[in-house]
Write a protein that holds these residues in place. Structure first.
Motif, PDB file in Angstrom:
ATOM      1  N   VAL B  58      36.525   2.955  21.424  1.00  0.00           N
ATOM      2  CA  VAL B  58      35.772   4.127  21.860  1.00  0.00           C
ATOM      3  C   VAL B  58      36.695   4.966  22.739  1.00  0.00           C
ATOM      4  CG1 VAL B  58      33.722   4.970  23.059  1.00  0.00           C
ATOM      5  CG2 VAL B  58      33.627   2.799  21.812  1.00  0.00           C
ATOM      6  N   ILE B 106      32.464  11.123  24.457  1.00  0.00           N
ATOM      7  CA  ILE B 106      33.112  10.230  23.500  1.00  0.00           C
ATOM      8  C   ILE B 106      33.730  11.113  22.424  1.00  0.00           C
ATOM      9  CG2 ILE B 106      32.755   8.445  21.744  1.00  0.00           C
ATOM     10  CD1 ILE B 106      30.539   7.301  23.490  1.00  0.00           C
ATOM     11  N   VAL B 109      35.462   7.391  17.683  1.00  0.00           N
ATOM     12  CA  VAL B 109      35.114   5.983  17.546  1.00  0.00           C
ATOM     13  C   VAL B 109      35.812   5.464  16.290  1.00  0.00           C
ATOM     14  CG1 VAL B 109      33.270   4.297  17.195  1.00  0.00           C
ATOM     15  CG2 VAL B 109      32.869   6.292  18.667  1.00  0.00           C
ATOM     16  N   ILE B 155      27.490   0.934  24.761  1.00  0.00           N
ATOM     17  CA  ILE B 155      27.671   1.363  23.366  1.00  0.00           C
ATOM     18  C   ILE B 155      26.744   0.536  22.483  1.00  0.00           C
ATOM     19  CG2 ILE B 155      29.321   1.635  21.483  1.00  0.00           C
ATOM     20  CD1 ILE B 155      29.859   3.403  23.942  1.00  0.00           C
TER      21      ILE B 155
END
Lengths: 257, 240
Positions: B58, B106, B109, B155
Motif C-alpha cells: 500500500v 493511498i 495498491v 486496510i
C-alpha cells in the motif's frame, strides 16, 4: 434563582456543545409522491434497438430524501439515517421520508404512492429500498422486484420482451437525483421516475442487450427472468445492474398546475 | 441545591475535558498501517478458496493528523506479519487533546498472491493506480500528556472479494476471479479480468458504468481504507 442560574448556564453550554440538538424543530411540508411515466420515452440503445416500454412495475419501500453533501448522522426525530456499506457517503442528511411498501406502476395514470413528510430545505438525492412484490401482486411480478415489458425494433424487425428481475435482499438504492428546494408553501407533488435514458452518462436502460440474439426460436417474443441461462442470463444481469443503479431514477418536484 | 451545583460542575468539567488541551503539554501519535489477519494470514472465501497474499503493498501519498504531517510518502507491505500491531509508518509529537482530523492518501495498491481449491491454484499479481484521499474518518485520537496514542489505517483486504458493493453483508467469493482465467494458465491477469463480465455481482447504486471484473476490483480497491479498525472515512478518488 441562585441554584437555577448555574444549571441553566451549564445546560446552555451543553446544548451549544452538542450542536444545538435541542433547537426548535424545522418546518415541514407534506407532498404526495406519485409514479411519473415521463422518464420512459422510447430510446435507442447502444446496439441500435429502438426500445419502447409498455409496462413498468417496481416493488420498493421506504423512500428517504436527503440534503446535498456528505452523509451525517445529526438530527432527526423524523427518521434515522441508513448507511450504505461499502458504498459510503452517497448523500447528505435525510430530512424527508415516505415509509411503507409500494408496487410502483409507472405507466398507470393514477399512481400516488403516499404522502411524504419533508422538512423545509434544499434536497439533492432520494433513496429507497428494493422489495419483493407480495404473492397477491399480479403475475409475473408476484414474488419478484421489477417487471418491464415492451418492444425492441431494429431494421424493420421487432420483438416483444418481458424482463422479470429480482433485486438482492434488502438492496437499497442510494443517491437518485432529487434537486428541489421546498418551502412551507410548496404544493404540487413529487414525481418518482424510472428513466429509459440517462442523459448524464448517455446510456439507456437496455444498452448491451441484443434482443434479436435472445429470440432463439424467432417467435418474436423473449422472456428473461432470474432462471434464464446462457445469453439470456447475461442479459438479465446486464439489465439488473442498471435497474439497481441510481442513474436510471430520479425524483422531481412537480409544482401545482 | 448542592446537587445542582454538582451537576453544573460536572457538565462543565466534561466540556473542558472534551475540548482537550492541557496547556503546553504534549504527547505522541503513532500512526500504523494494518492489513488485518485477512492479509497477514490469508482467508477462506465463502466459496471455498484459500487465498494467501505474498505481497500487499500500500503506497501512501501523505498522512497527517493533528495538523501535523506524519509522512509525505511511503509504501508498506501489510502482508508482512505484525502480530496484530500493524506497521508503524510515522509518529508526531502534538499538544494533548482529541483529534479527529486524520487524513491519508493511498496512491497505489499492488498485490500478489494465490488462491487454492480442490488442487487448483490460481495466481495473481495486480496493481491499482487510482489515488484515493481519505478524510473525515469516524474516529478520534486522544493524546494524553507524555503518552503514546495510536491512529491505525486499517486496510480491509477482504473487500476485494466482495460480491456486492451495496450489501451490508456481501459474500466473499473468488470463483468468478478464477473463472476469469480464460487461457487457463492459472494466472489471472488484468486483461482477463477486463474481459470478464460481472455476472451476478452487484456493483452498487453508482455502478452502472462498471461492467467487467477489472473495473469492479478497481472500484473496490478505492474503498479498502478505514481507520482504527472499522471506522469509515470519506473516500475521494483523485482524478489526474
Amino acid at each position: 434563582m441562585r441554584t437555577a442560574l448555574p444549571l441553566a448556564c451549564a445546560l446552555f453550554l451543553w446544548s451549544a456543545f452538542a450542536g444545538c440538538e435541542g433547537a426548535a424543530e424545522p418546518s415541514r411540508v407534506t407532498l404526495p409522491l406519485r409514479a411519473d411515466a415521463s422518464g420512459l420515452s422510447p430510446a435507442e440503445s447502444d446496439l441500435g434497438y429502438a426500445v419502447e416500454i409498455t409496462e413498468a412495475k417496481l416493488s420498493v419501500a421506504d423512500f428517504t430524501f436527503a440534503t446535498p453533501g456528505e452523509l451525517h448522522t445529526r438530527w432527526l426525530r423524523l427518521t434515522s439515517v441508513a448507511r450504505a456499506h461499502p458504498g459510503h457517503y452517497e448523500g447528505g442528511s435525510v430530512i424527508g421520508e415516505l415509509r411503507g411498501r409500494f408496487v410502483v406502476d409507472f405507466m398507470a395514470s393514477e399512481g400516488t404512492l403516499g404522502t411524504a413528510t419533508m422538512l423545509v430545505g434544499t434536497y439533492a438525492s432520494a433513496n429507497f429500498r428494493f422489495e419483493t412484490a407480495e404473492d397477491d401482486a399480479a403475475p409475473p411480478l408476484a414474488g419478484h422486484t421489477a417487471l418491464l415489458r415492451g418492444r425492441a425494433s431494429r431494421d424493420d424487425a421487432s420483438v416483444t420482451f418481458t424482463f422479470v428481475v429480482d433485486a438482492p435482499a434488502m438492496r437499497e438504492l442510494v443517491g437518485a437525483p432529487f434537486e428541489a428546494t421546498l418551502t412551507e408553501t410548496s404544493g404540487g407533488a413529487l414525481g418518482f421516475r424510472l428513466l429509459s435514458y440517462d442523459p448524464r452518462s448517455d446510456a439507456t436502460l437496455f444498452d448491451g442487450i441484443d434482443f434479436f440474439a435472445l429470440d432463439a426460436d424467432e417467435a418474436g417474443e423473449i422472456i428473461v427472468d432470474p432462471t434464464s441461462e446462457g445469453a439470456a442470463s447475461e442479459a438479465y444481469f446486464e439489465l439488473r445492474r442498471r435497474l439497481l443503479a441510481h442513474d436510471f431514477y430520479d425524483v422531481r418536484h412537480l409544482p401545482e398546475e | 441545591m448542592k446537587l445542582y451545583y454538582f451537576l453544573s460542575a460536572l457538565v462543565l468539567a466534561l466540556l473542558a475535558s472534551a475540548c482537550g488541551d492541557d496547556g503546553d503539554a504534549e504527547g505522541t501519535i503513532v500512526v500504523t498501517a494494518y492489513g488485518e489477519e485477512f492479509v497477514e494470514e490469508g482467508l477462506t472465501t465463502d466459496d471455498g478458496w484459500d487465498v494467501q497474499f505474498d505481497r500487499f503493498d500500500v503506497s501512501f501519498g501523505g498522512v497527517s493528523i493533528a495538523d501535523a504531517i506524519v509522512t509525505a510518502a511511503t509504501t508498506v507491505d501489510v502482508a508482512v506479519p505484525s502480530a496484530g500491531q500493524g506497521h508503524e509508518i510515522g509518529r508526531v509529537t502534538v499538544p494533548t487533546g482529541t483529534y479527529d482530523d486524520a487524513r491519508f492518501t493511498i496512491t497505489r495498491v499492488a498485490i500478489e498472491g494465490r488462491a487454492q481449491k480442490d488442487g487448483v491454484e490460481k495466481r495473481f499479481a495486480l496493481a491499482f493506480d487510482d489515488a484515493v484521499s481519505y478524510s473525515l474518518c469516524e474516529t478520534s485520537t486522544r493524546v494524553r500528556k507524555g503518552a503514546e496514542a495510536r491512529f491505525e489505517i486499517t486496510i480491509h483486504a477482504d473487500h476485494l472479494f466482495f460480491d456486492s458493493r451495496a450489501s451490508a453483508e456481501p459474500n466473499l467469493l473468488f470463483q468468478a476471479l478464477a473463472d476469469a482465467d480464460a487461457d487457463d494458465d492459472d494466472v489471472i491477469t488484468e486483461d482477463e479480468l477486463e474481459a470478464a463480465g460481472l455476472g451476478a455481482y452487484d456493483p452498487g447504486s453508482d455502478g452502472a458504468d462498471i461492467d467487467n471484473l477489472w473495473d469492479y476490483l478497481e472500484r473496490l480497491i478505492t474503498e479498502i481504507g478505514h481507520a482504527d479498525g472499522e471506522a469509515h472515512c470519506v473516500a475521494t478518488r483523485i482524478v489526474d
